[in-house]
Design an enzyme around this catalytic site. Structure first.
Site, PDB file in Angstrom:
ATOM      1  N   GLU A   1       1.491  -9.400   7.150  1.00 19.77           N
ATOM      2  CA  GLU A   1       2.356  -8.807   8.307  1.00 19.77           C
ATOM      3  C   GLU A   1       2.122  -9.813   9.471  1.00 19.77           C
ATOM      4  O   GLU A   1       2.446  -9.647  10.476  1.00 19.77           O
ATOM      5  CB  GLU A   1       2.070  -7.634   8.510  1.00 19.77           C
ATOM      6  CG  GLU A   1       2.527  -6.516   7.358  1.00 19.77           C
ATOM      7  CD  GLU A   1       2.379  -5.140   7.860  1.00 19.77           C
ATOM      8  OE1 GLU A   1       1.777  -4.711   8.731  1.00 19.77           O
ATOM      9  OE2 GLU A   1       2.760  -4.284   7.049  1.00 19.77           O
TER      10      GLU A   1
ATOM     11  N   GLU B   1      -3.409   5.840  12.353  1.00 21.78           N
ATOM     12  CA  GLU B   1      -2.766   5.879  11.237  1.00 21.78           C
ATOM     13  C   GLU B   1      -3.277   6.035   9.974  1.00 21.78           C
ATOM     14  O   GLU B   1      -4.125   5.264   9.715  1.00 21.78           O
ATOM     15  CB  GLU B   1      -1.364   4.895  11.221  1.00 21.78           C
ATOM     16  CG  GLU B   1      -0.381   5.199  10.225  1.00 21.78           C
ATOM     17  CD  GLU B   1       0.568   3.816  10.098  1.00 21.78           C
ATOM     18  OE1 GLU B   1       0.720   3.118  11.028  1.00 21.78           O
ATOM     19  OE2 GLU B   1       1.013   3.182   9.014  1.00 21.78           O
TER      20      GLU B   1
ATOM     21  N   ASP C   1      -4.119   1.211  11.539  1.00 22.43           N
ATOM     22  CA  ASP C   1      -3.443   1.917  10.408  1.00 22.43           C
ATOM     23  C   ASP C   1      -4.534   1.634   9.411  1.00 22.43           C
ATOM     24  O   ASP C   1      -4.926   0.461   8.867  1.00 22.43           O
ATOM     25  CB  ASP C   1      -2.446   1.380  10.080  1.00 22.43           C
ATOM     26  CG  ASP C   1      -1.894   1.837   8.495  1.00 22.43           C
ATOM     27  OD1 ASP C   1      -2.572   2.898   8.177  1.00 22.43           O
ATOM     28  OD2 ASP C   1      -0.743   1.183   8.095  1.00 22.43           O
TER      29      ASP C   1
ATOM     30  N   LYS D   1       6.671  -0.126  14.564  1.00 23.09           N
ATOM     31  CA  LYS D   1       5.700  -1.066  14.007  1.00 23.09           C
ATOM     32  C   LYS D   1       6.289  -2.247  13.180  1.00 23.09           C
ATOM     33  O   LYS D   1       6.969  -1.838  11.998  1.00 23.09           O
ATOM     34  CB  LYS D   1       4.864  -0.150  13.144  1.00 23.09           C
ATOM     35  CG  LYS D   1       3.529  -0.860  12.512  1.00 23.09           C
ATOM     36  CD  LYS D   1       2.518   0.157  11.963  1.00 23.09           C
ATOM     37  CE  LYS D   1       2.810   0.264  10.523  1.00 23.09           C
ATOM     38  NZ  LYS D   1       1.643   0.556   9.679  1.00 23.09           N
TER      39      LYS D   1
ATOM     40  N   GLN E   1      -6.502  -1.659   6.885  1.00 24.10           N
ATOM     41  CA  GLN E   1      -5.394  -2.615   6.853  1.00 24.10           C
ATOM     42  C   GLN E   1      -4.777  -3.347   8.040  1.00 24.10           C
ATOM     43  O   GLN E   1      -4.377  -4.090   8.022  1.00 24.10           O
ATOM     44  CB  GLN E   1      -4.441  -1.642   6.247  1.00 24.10           C
ATOM     45  CG  GLN E   1      -3.108  -2.529   5.841  1.00 24.10           C
ATOM     46  CD  GLN E   1      -1.972  -1.447   4.989  1.00 24.10           C
ATOM     47  OE1 GLN E   1      -2.201  -1.245   3.855  1.00 24.10           O
ATOM     48  NE2 GLN E   1      -1.187  -0.880   5.741  1.00 24.10           N
ATOM     49  N   GLU E   2      -4.646  -2.291   9.177  1.00 21.33           N
ATOM     50  CA  GLU E   2      -4.036  -2.756  10.534  1.00 21.33           C
ATOM     51  C   GLU E   2      -4.732  -2.716  11.806  1.00 21.33           C
ATOM     52  O   GLU E   2      -5.241  -1.541  12.017  1.00 21.33           O
ATOM     53  CB  GLU E   2      -2.899  -2.435  10.523  1.00 21.33           C
ATOM     54  CG  GLU E   2      -1.916  -2.754   9.025  1.00 21.33           C
ATOM     55  CD  GLU E   2      -0.609  -1.772   9.058  1.00 21.33           C
ATOM     56  OE1 GLU E   2      -0.002  -1.437  10.354  1.00 21.33           O
ATOM     57  OE2 GLU E   2      -0.093  -1.842   8.053  1.00 21.33           O
TER      58      GLU E   2
ATOM     59  N   HIS F   1      -3.159  -6.021   2.391  1.00 18.53           N
ATOM     60  CA  HIS F   1      -2.172  -7.170   2.984  1.00 18.53           C
ATOM     61  C   HIS F   1      -3.028  -8.523   3.150  1.00 18.53           C
ATOM     62  O   HIS F   1      -2.535  -9.381   3.567  1.00 18.53           O
ATOM     63  CB  HIS F   1      -1.626  -6.750   4.384  1.00 18.53           C
ATOM     64  CG  HIS F   1      -1.002  -5.550   4.171  1.00 18.53           C
ATOM     65  ND1 HIS F   1      -0.434  -4.580   5.255  1.00 18.53           N
ATOM     66  CD2 HIS F   1      -0.072  -4.825   3.312  1.00 18.53           C
ATOM     67  CE1 HIS F   1       0.275  -3.553   4.833  1.00 18.53           C
ATOM     68  NE2 HIS F   1       0.385  -3.677   3.552  1.00 18.53           N
TER      69      HIS F   1
ATOM     70  N   HIS G   1       8.537  -0.890   9.642  1.00 12.31           N
ATOM     71  CA  HIS G   1       8.883  -1.979   8.359  1.00 12.31           C
ATOM     72  C   HIS G   1       8.004  -1.797   7.320  1.00 12.31           C
ATOM     73  O   HIS G   1       7.069  -0.860   7.305  1.00 12.31           O
ATOM     74  CB  HIS G   1       8.354  -3.459   9.249  1.00 12.31           C
ATOM     75  CG  HIS G   1       6.906  -3.535   9.233  1.00 12.31           C
ATOM     76  ND1 HIS G   1       6.306  -5.074   9.522  1.00 12.31           N
ATOM     77  CD2 HIS G   1       6.018  -2.861   9.352  1.00 12.31           C
ATOM     78  CE1 HIS G   1       5.100  -4.859   9.740  1.00 12.31           C
ATOM     79  NE2 HIS G   1       4.633  -3.612   9.617  1.00 12.31           N
ATOM     80  N   ARG G   2       7.926  -2.622   6.040  1.00 11.93           N
ATOM     81  CA  ARG G   2       6.977  -2.649   5.140  1.00 11.93           C
ATOM     82  C   ARG G   2       6.345  -3.892   5.151  1.00 11.93           C
ATOM     83  O   ARG G   2       6.782  -5.054   5.883  1.00 11.93           O
ATOM     84  CB  ARG G   2       7.636  -2.596   3.776  1.00 11.93           C
ATOM     85  CG  ARG G   2       8.532  -1.358   3.656  1.00 11.93           C
ATOM     86  CD  ARG G   2       7.843  -0.084   3.736  1.00 11.93           C
ATOM     87  NE  ARG G   2       6.639   0.300   2.984  1.00 11.93           N
ATOM     88  CZ  ARG G   2       6.365   1.137   2.199  1.00 11.93           C
ATOM     89  NH1 ARG G   2       7.324   2.093   1.961  1.00 11.93           N
ATOM     90  NH2 ARG G   2       5.290   1.362   1.584  1.00 11.93           N
ATOM     91  N   SER G   3       5.215  -4.235   4.258  1.00 11.63           N
ATOM     92  CA  SER G   3       4.488  -5.302   4.414  1.00 11.63           C
ATOM     93  C   SER G   3       5.518  -6.356   3.745  1.00 11.63           C
ATOM     94  O   SER G   3       5.241  -7.539   3.948  1.00 11.63           O
ATOM     95  CB  SER G   3       3.173  -5.210   3.505  1.00 11.63           C
ATOM     96  OG  SER G   3       3.282  -4.429   2.389  1.00 11.63           O
TER      97      SER G   3
ATOM     98  N   ASP H   1       1.314   8.459   7.383  1.00 13.74           N
ATOM     99  CA  ASP H   1       2.367   7.295   6.657  1.00 13.74           C
ATOM    100  C   ASP H   1       2.336   8.012   5.282  1.00 13.74           C
ATOM    101  O   ASP H   1       3.318   8.637   4.777  1.00 13.74           O
ATOM    102  CB  ASP H   1       1.834   6.206   7.203  1.00 13.74           C
ATOM    103  CG  ASP H   1       2.505   5.045   6.189  1.00 13.74           C
ATOM    104  OD1 ASP H   1       3.632   5.267   5.530  1.00 13.74           O
ATOM    105  OD2 ASP H   1       2.179   3.805   5.849  1.00 13.74           O
TER     106      ASP H   1
ATOM    107  N   LYS I   1       9.556   5.245   7.585  1.00 14.19           N
ATOM    108  CA  LYS I   1       9.938   4.090   6.629  1.00 14.19           C
ATOM    109  C   LYS I   1      11.255   4.487   5.894  1.00 14.19           C
ATOM    110  O   LYS I   1      10.939   5.142   4.805  1.00 14.19           O
ATOM    111  CB  LYS I   1       8.784   3.649   5.815  1.00 14.19           C
ATOM    112  CG  LYS I   1       7.534   2.997   6.459  1.00 14.19           C
ATOM    113  CD  LYS I   1       6.385   2.944   5.406  1.00 14.19           C
ATOM    114  CE  LYS I   1       5.317   2.091   5.878  1.00 14.19           C
ATOM    115  NZ  LYS I   1       4.193   2.170   5.431  1.00 14.19           N
TER     116      LYS I   1
ATOM    117  N   SER J   1       0.882  -1.222  -0.045  1.00 17.30           N
ATOM    118  CA  SER J   1      -0.052   0.042  -0.089  1.00 17.30           C
ATOM    119  C   SER J   1       0.960   1.227   0.064  1.00 17.30           C
ATOM    120  O   SER J   1       0.852   1.916   0.790  1.00 17.30           O
ATOM    121  CB  SER J   1      -1.007   0.054   1.181  1.00 17.30           C
ATOM    122  OG  SER J   1      -0.078   0.194   2.321  1.00 17.30           O
TER     123      SER J   1
HETATM  124  P1  PGA Z   1       3.285  -1.249   3.136  1.00 14.83           P
HETATM  125  O1  PGA Z   1       2.159  -1.195   4.415  1.00 14.83           O
HETATM  126  O2  PGA Z   1       4.164  -1.701   3.393  1.00 14.83           O
HETATM  127  O3  PGA Z   1       2.418  -2.135   2.370  1.00 14.83           O
HETATM  128  O4  PGA Z   1       2.964   0.285   2.762  1.00 14.83           O
HETATM  129  C1  PGA Z   1       2.593  -0.795   5.751  1.00 14.83           C
HETATM  130  C2  PGA Z   1       1.845   0.383   6.309  1.00 14.83           C
HETATM  131  O5  PGA Z   1       1.068   1.008   5.553  1.00 14.83           O
HETATM  132  O6  PGA Z   1       1.990   1.007   7.233  1.00 14.83           O
HETATM  133 ZN    ZN Z   2       0.535   2.721   7.123  1.00 13.84          ZN
END
Ligand code: PGA
Ligand code: ZN
Length: 435
Positions: free
Chosen positions: A211, A291, A248, A394, A169-170, A161, A371-373, A318, A343, A41
């Site tokens: 994740e 987030e 998130d 995270k 997403q999270e 994800h 991190h990243r996914s 983010d 990131k 994402s």
């Molecule tokens: P991504 O997701 O690494 O797929 O961008 C992580 C996030 O959105 O925080």
């Molecule tokens: Zn994010």
């Protein structure tokens, strides 16, 4: 100490997609490596991740061009440098690239080298990486005591994800009441496994997303909150006091036609309605952080969200900031958040990442290293979170080795710090009745 060789290779990330590993060799013959992660994402304002676009290899996702850029262009430019000269080396690469978004060499190529150089710098100084990073962030200051970051653990995955699960997403748990990292990790793992049993009991799938969090198909975006609350209590912890919830939304992914589209409950929401939805959830559940609650260019919406909820909870940008100092400055001016996700591969070099962290910390924003996914087993971000006193990290759920590698490295750092180790404090408290 001198860099005498630099090479790169195409390796795979946790989704089985190509990414880059760089190896730096010093004149002592010692070598260091670093690997870069990849998002799904991704924010549209991120630096460019260079991929081959050759449909015959990895569906176009190969990174041989970026690897060649390291071997053929970056290597001759940085061989001979002392690896402690991080800022100079990063500047050489940025100038060699010469574009705004690292389009020529690729942010993935530049970052892989940048991180491998940082490891070489630590090795040259005979220091743990986190200490070297602390000195790169504040070269002139006396060493501040370092704290371990509070983890945000992504126990329920959705969005890009885990297709078919929630729109958000999270759904993360934060052990805000823990006083040491070993306990924070243990509490997280116990709740994660309890959540698995609860899902099983209700005949939901317990397979995991990118994740490492579960990815059940539920009827609403609120349902995961109920399940997590139940898991916290069943595992024997106090919601809001010991464990809080962080979200998130990654809302850019469900923003269409100027509206937010919730597939799970078949609803279309305006910015104001979505903010009100978050506000109502914060009254029912111990949510302390949201987030990307809104889309990446909805600056006005973010300011509104921060005005409405930012006094009480953490509002994190983010995709909104993409770890870029200029977007962060805009966010500071507009009071569009009170926290930034960091990131390194969004901006593409360690030095620029540190600049953004410093800017955020100087203006009272909280910082979360992320991190990243798509990850590798490289735990660099664990050292980065400690070295920059970020306060939060995270790094996914309590399953899948690429996530666990970071928790294991954090616990190792905690043991190394011994008596001096402390877990960062979290500045926001949940407002729900469930505490
Ligand atoms: P991504 O997701 O690494 O797929 O961008 C992580 C996030 O959105 O925080
Ligand atoms: Zn994010």
């Amino acid at each position: 100490m001198q860099i005498i060789n630099l090479t790169a290779a195409e390796i795979l990330d946790s989704r089985g997609n190509p990414t880059i590993q760089a190896t730096v060799k010093l004149n002592t013959e010692l070598t260091t490596t670093a690997a870069v992660p990849a998002g799904a994402s991704t924010g549209t304002h991120e630096a460019l991740e260079l991929r081959d676009q050759d449909p015959k290899r990895y569906h176009g996702k190969g990174v041989l061009k970026a690897v060649a850029n390291i071997n053929e262009q970056i290597a001759p430019a940085i061989i001979g440098f002392d690896p402690v000269q991080q800022a100079q080396i990063d500047r050489v690469m940025i100038e060699l690239d010469g574009s705004d978004h690292k389009k020529n060499l690729g942010a993935n190529a530049i970052l892989a080298v940048s991180l491998a150089v940082a490891r070489a710098g630590a090795l040259a100084k005979n220091q743990p990486l986190y200490l070297h990073l602390a000195q790169l962030l504040h070269p002139d200051a006396a060493q501040q005591p370092l704290s371990l970051p509070i983890p945000m653990m992504n126990v329920l995955n959705g969005g890009k994800h885990a297709l078919g699960a929630s729109d958000l997403q999270e759904y993360m748990i934060m052990p805000i009441g823990a006083t040491d990292l070993q306990s924070a990790v243990r509490w997280g793992a116990e709740i994660f496994h309890t959540l698995g049993k609860i899902l099983q009991k209700h005949h939901h799938a317990t397979t995991v997303g990118d994740e490492g969090g579960y990815a059940p198909q539920l009827k609403s975006n609120e349902a995961p909150l109920k399940l997590i609350l139940q898991a916290i209590e069943t595992a024997g912890y106090k919601p809001g006091k010991q464990i809080s919830i962080a979200l998130d939304a990654a809302a850019s992914e469900f923003y269409q036609d100027h509206h937010y589209q919730f597939q799970a409950e078949q609803q279309v929401l305006t910015t104001a309605e979505l903010i009100n939805r978050y506000a109502s959830w914060t009254k029912k559940y111990p949510i302390v952080s949201i987030e990307d609650g809104l889309a990446e260019d909805d600056w006005q919406g973010f300011s509104q969200l921060t005005t409405q909820l930012g006094e009480r909870i953490q509002i994190v940008g983010d995709d909104l900031f993409v770890t870029h100092p200029e977007r962060l400055k805009k966010g500071l001016d507009l009071q569009a958040a009170n926290s930034i996700l960091i990131k390194p591969n969004q901006i593409g070099s360690l030095t620029e990442t540190l600049t953004t962290i410093k800017l955020a910390q100087n203006h009272g924003f909280t910082t979360i290293i992320s991190h990243r996914s798509g990850e590798t087993s490289d735990p660099f971000i664990a050292d980065l979170a400690v070295g920059t006193n970020a306060g939060q990290i995270k790094t996914g759920s309590l399953s899948r080795s690429e996530r666990i590698a970071k928790y294991n490295r954090l616990m190792e750092i905690e043991r190394q710090l011994g008596e001096q180790a402390s877990l960062a404090q979290f500045g926001f408290t949940a407002v729900s009745d469930n505490q």
